[in-house]
Write an enzyme that holds these catalytic residues in place. Structure first.
Site, mmCIF file in Angstrom:
data_model
loop_
_atom_site.group_PDB
_atom_site.id
_atom_site.type_symbol
_atom_site.label_atom_id
_atom_site.label_comp_id
_atom_site.label_asym_id
_atom_site.label_seq_id
_atom_site.Cartn_x
_atom_site.Cartn_y
_atom_site.Cartn_z
ATOM 1 N N LYS A 91 0.709 -1.057 -0.083
ATOM 2 C CA LYS A 91 -0.385 -0.511 0.475
ATOM 3 C C LYS A 91 0.686 1.161 0.042
ATOM 4 O O LYS A 91 1.910 1.060 0.667
ATOM 5 C CB LYS A 91 -1.038 -0.151 1.408
ATOM 6 C CG LYS A 91 -1.912 -0.627 1.070
ATOM 7 C CD LYS A 91 -2.905 -1.057 2.555
ATOM 8 C CE LYS A 91 -4.177 -2.063 2.134
ATOM 9 N NZ LYS A 91 -3.655 -3.672 1.817
ATOM 10 N N ASP A 125 -1.707 -2.261 -4.258
ATOM 11 C CA ASP A 125 -2.995 -2.372 -3.813
ATOM 12 C C ASP A 125 -3.441 -0.946 -4.378
ATOM 13 O O ASP A 125 -3.144 0.157 -4.205
ATOM 14 C CB ASP A 125 -3.295 -2.399 -2.124
ATOM 15 C CG ASP A 125 -2.464 -3.439 -1.624
ATOM 16 O OD1 ASP A 125 -2.879 -4.610 -2.702
ATOM 17 O OD2 ASP A 125 -2.810 -4.325 -0.447
ATOM 18 N N ARG A 175 -4.678 -5.946 -10.582
ATOM 19 C CA ARG A 175 -5.918 -6.848 -9.999
ATOM 20 C C ARG A 175 -7.464 -6.121 -10.321
ATOM 21 O O ARG A 175 -7.184 -4.729 -9.402
ATOM 22 C CB ARG A 175 -6.082 -6.633 -9.202
ATOM 23 C CG ARG A 175 -6.520 -7.776 -7.768
ATOM 24 C CD ARG A 175 -6.797 -7.211 -5.918
ATOM 25 N NE ARG A 175 -4.978 -8.080 -6.118
ATOM 26 C CZ ARG A 175 -5.031 -7.345 -4.569
ATOM 27 N NH1 ARG A 175 -4.510 -6.399 -4.363
ATOM 28 N NH2 ARG A 175 -3.388 -8.195 -4.583
ATOM 29 N N LYS A 178 -14.183 -4.756 -6.607
ATOM 30 C CA LYS A 178 -15.376 -4.067 -6.205
ATOM 31 C C LYS A 178 -15.243 -3.017 -5.562
ATOM 32 O O LYS A 178 -15.656 -1.743 -5.802
ATOM 33 C CB LYS A 178 -16.682 -4.501 -5.550
ATOM 34 C CG LYS A 178 -17.152 -5.818 -6.643
ATOM 35 C CD LYS A 178 -18.494 -6.123 -5.489
ATOM 36 C CE LYS A 178 -18.796 -7.727 -6.229
ATOM 37 N NZ LYS A 178 -20.709 -8.553 -6.008
ATOM 38 N N THR A 217 -12.214 -11.375 -6.250
ATOM 39 C CA THR A 217 -14.104 -11.896 -5.675
ATOM 40 C C THR A 217 -13.853 -12.491 -5.437
ATOM 41 O O THR A 217 -13.409 -14.094 -5.692
ATOM 42 C CB THR A 217 -14.974 -10.901 -6.832
ATOM 43 O OG1 THR A 217 -16.305 -10.979 -6.520
ATOM 44 C CG2 THR A 217 -14.601 -12.264 -8.196
ATOM 45 N N HIS A 218 -15.300 -12.651 -4.501
ATOM 46 C CA HIS A 218 -16.452 -14.380 -3.699
ATOM 47 C C HIS A 218 -17.356 -13.911 -4.489
ATOM 48 O O HIS A 218 -17.661 -15.217 -3.441
ATOM 49 C CB HIS A 218 -15.823 -14.127 -2.494
ATOM 50 C CG HIS A 218 -14.479 -13.401 -1.796
ATOM 51 N ND1 HIS A 218 -14.708 -12.326 -1.685
ATOM 52 C CD2 HIS A 218 -13.210 -14.054 -1.617
ATOM 53 C CE1 HIS A 218 -12.981 -11.612 -1.348
ATOM 54 N NE2 HIS A 218 -12.937 -13.032 -1.064
ATOM 55 N N ARG A 279 -12.313 -3.389 8.406
ATOM 56 C CA ARG A 279 -13.037 -3.304 6.824
ATOM 57 C C ARG A 279 -13.491 -4.983 6.192
ATOM 58 O O ARG A 279 -14.987 -4.720 5.557
ATOM 59 C CB ARG A 279 -11.846 -3.763 5.607
ATOM 60 C CG ARG A 279 -11.172 -1.971 5.554
ATOM 61 C CD ARG A 279 -10.513 -1.662 4.550
ATOM 62 N NE ARG A 279 -8.963 -1.572 4.299
ATOM 63 C CZ ARG A 279 -8.890 -1.464 5.446
ATOM 64 N NH1 ARG A 279 -8.385 -0.259 5.310
ATOM 65 N NH2 ARG A 279 -6.935 -2.461 4.449
ATOM 66 N N ARG A 280 -12.450 -6.207 6.564
ATOM 67 C CA ARG A 280 -13.375 -7.615 6.147
ATOM 68 C C ARG A 280 -14.597 -7.322 7.092
ATOM 69 O O ARG A 280 -15.384 -7.922 6.708
ATOM 70 C CB ARG A 280 -11.909 -8.374 6.718
ATOM 71 C CG ARG A 280 -10.912 -8.946 5.661
ATOM 72 C CD ARG A 280 -10.499 -8.822 4.430
ATOM 73 N NE ARG A 280 -11.671 -8.277 3.403
ATOM 74 C CZ ARG A 280 -11.596 -6.829 2.430
ATOM 75 N NH1 ARG A 280 -9.745 -6.767 2.604
ATOM 76 N NH2 ARG A 280 -11.286 -6.387 1.645
HETATM 77 C C1 LIG Z 1 -7.502 -10.460 -3.761
HETATM 78 C C2 LIG Z 1 -8.420 -9.341 -3.343
HETATM 79 C C3 LIG Z 1 -7.683 -8.264 -3.318
HETATM 80 C C4 LIG Z 1 -8.307 -6.631 -2.723
HETATM 81 N N1 LIG Z 1 -7.388 -5.672 -3.180
HETATM 82 C C5 LIG Z 1 -8.350 -4.333 -2.409
HETATM 83 C C6 LIG Z 1 -7.975 -3.459 -2.814
HETATM 84 O O1 LIG Z 1 -6.356 -3.440 -3.373
HETATM 85 N N2 LIG Z 1 -8.460 -2.557 -2.446
HETATM 86 C C7 LIG Z 1 -9.842 -2.679 -2.192
HETATM 87 O O2 LIG Z 1 -10.605 -1.206 -2.111
HETATM 88 N N3 LIG Z 1 -10.551 -3.849 -1.878
HETATM 89 C C8 LIG Z 1 -9.971 -4.695 -2.348
HETATM 90 N N4 LIG Z 1 -10.326 -6.271 -2.023
HETATM 91 C C9 LIG Z 1 -11.644 -5.932 -1.353
HETATM 92 C C10 LIG Z 1 -13.323 -5.568 -2.604
HETATM 93 O O3 LIG Z 1 -13.172 -4.505 -3.030
HETATM 94 C C11 LIG Z 1 -14.379 -6.093 -1.819
HETATM 95 O O4 LIG Z 1 -14.534 -4.989 -0.964
HETATM 96 C C12 LIG Z 1 -14.319 -8.281 -1.363
HETATM 97 O O5 LIG Z 1 -13.915 -8.698 -1.664
HETATM 98 C C13 LIG Z 1 -15.643 -8.118 -1.556
HETATM 99 O O6 LIG Z 1 -16.025 -8.424 -2.692
HETATM 100 P P1 LIG Z 1 -16.219 -9.294 -3.197
HETATM 101 O O7 LIG Z 1 -16.103 -9.029 -4.362
HETATM 102 O O8 LIG Z 1 -15.917 -10.714 -2.929
HETATM 103 O O9 LIG Z 1 -18.524 -9.320 -3.919
HETATM 104 P P2 LIG Z 1 -18.999 -8.543 -2.352
HETATM 105 O O10 LIG Z 1 -20.890 -8.689 -2.882
HETATM 106 O O11 LIG Z 1 -18.886 -8.191 -1.224
HETATM 107 O O12 LIG Z 1 -18.955 -10.419 -1.294
HETATM 108 C C14 LIG Z 1 -19.521 -11.987 -2.087
HETATM 109 C C15 LIG Z 1 -19.731 -13.023 -0.898
HETATM 110 O O13 LIG Z 1 -18.873 -13.037 -0.261
HETATM 111 C C16 LIG Z 1 -18.686 -13.516 0.969
HETATM 112 N N5 LIG Z 1 -17.751 -12.685 1.265
HETATM 113 C C17 LIG Z 1 -17.127 -11.476 0.795
HETATM 114 N N6 LIG Z 1 -16.612 -10.166 1.606
HETATM 115 C C18 LIG Z 1 -16.769 -11.242 3.144
HETATM 116 C C19 LIG Z 1 -15.613 -11.313 4.420
HETATM 117 N N7 LIG Z 1 -15.031 -10.501 4.354
HETATM 118 N N8 LIG Z 1 -16.305 -12.361 4.911
HETATM 119 C C20 LIG Z 1 -17.235 -13.189 4.384
HETATM 120 N N9 LIG Z 1 -17.372 -13.785 3.740
HETATM 121 C C21 LIG Z 1 -17.321 -12.683 2.727
HETATM 122 C C22 LIG Z 1 -20.105 -13.249 1.035
HETATM 123 O O14 LIG Z 1 -20.739 -14.892 1.357
HETATM 124 C C23 LIG Z 1 -20.253 -11.973 0.006
HETATM 125 O O15 LIG Z 1 -21.415 -12.297 0.029
HETATM 126 C C24 LIG Z 1 -9.396 -7.076 -2.805
HETATM 127 C C25 LIG Z 1 -10.233 -8.365 -2.406
HETATM 128 C C26 LIG Z 1 -10.205 -9.514 -2.994
HETATM 129 C C27 LIG Z 1 -9.762 -10.696 -2.963
#
Ligand SMILES: Cc1cc2nc3c(=O)[nH]c(=O)nc-3n(C[C@H](O)[C@H](O)[C@H](O)COP(=O)(O)OP(=O)(O)OC[C@H]3O[C@@H](n4cnc5c(N)ncnc54)[C@H](O)[C@@H]3O)c2cc1C
Length: 297
Positions: A91, A125, A175, A178, A217-218, A279-280
């Site tokens: 970062k 990041d 990368r 969202k 993404t998840h 944040r998580r």
């Molecule tokens: C490898 C990686 C690097 C990232 N780097 C950055 C970055 O540099 N800058 C930035 O702004 N963001 C970063 N993020 C975070 C990202 O922006 C999202 O905030 C985060 O990934 C949740 O978005 P989603 O796409 O999983 O969708 P969402 O719609 O938020 O989540 C989809 C589903 O995933 C599951 N889920 C998501 N988060 C969690 C959690 N914390 N605990 C349990 N279950 C969960 C839930 O089931 C949820 O319904 C990163 C994410 C990943 C995976």
């Protein structure tokens, strides 16, 4: 998200740190380099890649920025010594972006240079929107002398499509996520349907332009969109990878990996665990249950 979850997410700053720590443990690979590398080794043994993040952001002094860079240099050496498959994620505010952007660039340059010597890669990041322009500018400047550096873009920002267009000539290693920071409606889309549409629009655009994309993404719907685009464009598995966070949805991770796609897990570790943990937790749909369980354990 349930109302109770929403309430707890908003009041997290008032939850005792001990409880936050207990609930957030799943997202963090301990405090030491050795512990984090053991987690990497475990994932590597299952064919999964890693990227390591030393927790910390928004340092207040130049000394802290230098210290952070030294820790990352040490980490790069350890990754090489232990021959694990892991990049690093940094970062820029941890390297002093908000104190002195020139000095921050020099530290980032040192890390990318050393990573190149060790055949490794540095991912920058993306932080909150006050850092976006400066981060992309730093990335562009680093690319003048290095190819082993990538950046993150966020589908929730209204500006991101324009940013992607202006970087097209570099074919960046991206990368795509969202976006996780709290932003005003003028700056970021609030409606998840729009964020998702923008995510798949951007993903297709970046892959069509020949960028390597870490699909971070998840969200099963976004994973489905990614599968659709990969199939339509007939992309080989070397043109992209999926990226997920440590402690989030191991089952989806294994499904994607078993289908023949490369997967990288983002592994944060270190002493400065609080901001990342909050944040998580705010994104965890089971947050309320976890907090109550931790309180009464
Ligand atoms: C490898 C990686 C690097 C990232 N780097 C950055 C970055 O540099 N800058 C930035 O702004 N963001 C970063 N993020 C975070 C990202 O922006 C999202 O905030 C985060 O990934 C949740 O978005 P989603 O796409 O999983 O969708 P969402 O719609 O938020 O989540 C989809 C589903 O995933 C599951 N889920 C998501 N988060 C969690 C959690 N914390 N605990 C349990 N279950 C969960 C839930 O089931 C949820 O319904 C990163 C994410 C990943 C995976």
């Amino acid at each position: 998200m349930s109302l109770l979850n929403h309430f707890i997410a908003r009041t997290l700053p008032f939850v005792p740190k001990g409880i936050v720590r207990r609930v957030a443990n799943r997202y963090i690979a301990g405090e030491t380099t050795d512990g984090a590398l053991q987690v990497v080794e475990g994932l590597n043994s299952r064919g999964i890649r890693a990227t390591l993040d030393i927790l910390g952001e928004h340092v207040h002094t130049r000394e802290q920025a230098h210290q952070a860079a030294e820790e990352y240099l040490h980490l790069l050496e350890e990754i090489a010594k232990r021959r694990v498959d892991s990049t690093i994620s940094i970062k820029l505010t941890q390297l002093g972006l908000k104190i002195d952007s020139r000095a921050c660039f020099d530290l980032a340059d040192r890390l990318v240079r050393r990573a190149k010597e060790l055949n490794n890669f540095v991912r920058i990041d993306m932080e909150d929107s006050t850092c976006t322009s400066e981060t992309l500018r730093t990335y562009r400047e680093l690319r003048r002398s290095h190819s082993n550096v990538g950046v993150v873009i966020q589908a929730y920002l209204r500006r991101t499509v324009d940013d992607a267009c202006s970087l097209e000539d570099l074919k960046p290693n991206y990368r795509l996520c969202k976006g996780v920071y709290v932003e005003s409606r003028e700056i970021a889309y609030r409606d998840m349907r729009v964020i998702n549409r923008n995510y798949s629009y951007l993903l297709e655009k970046l892959l069509r332009n020949g960028s390597y994309v870490g699909i971070a993404t998840h969200d099963e719907l976004m994973v489905w969109e990614a599968f659709r685009i990969i199939r339509d464009l007939k992309l080989p598995a070397t043109a992209y990878e999926f990226q997920m966070l440590l402690g989030v949805d191991d089952q989806l991770r294994d499904i994607i990996h078993a289908a023949g796609h490369n997967v990288r897990i983002y592994i944060p570790f270190g002493r400065d665990w609080y901001a990342y943990s909050v944040r998580r937790l705010r994104e965890n749909p089971q947050l309320a249950g976890y907090v109550f369980k931790a309180m009464f354990k």
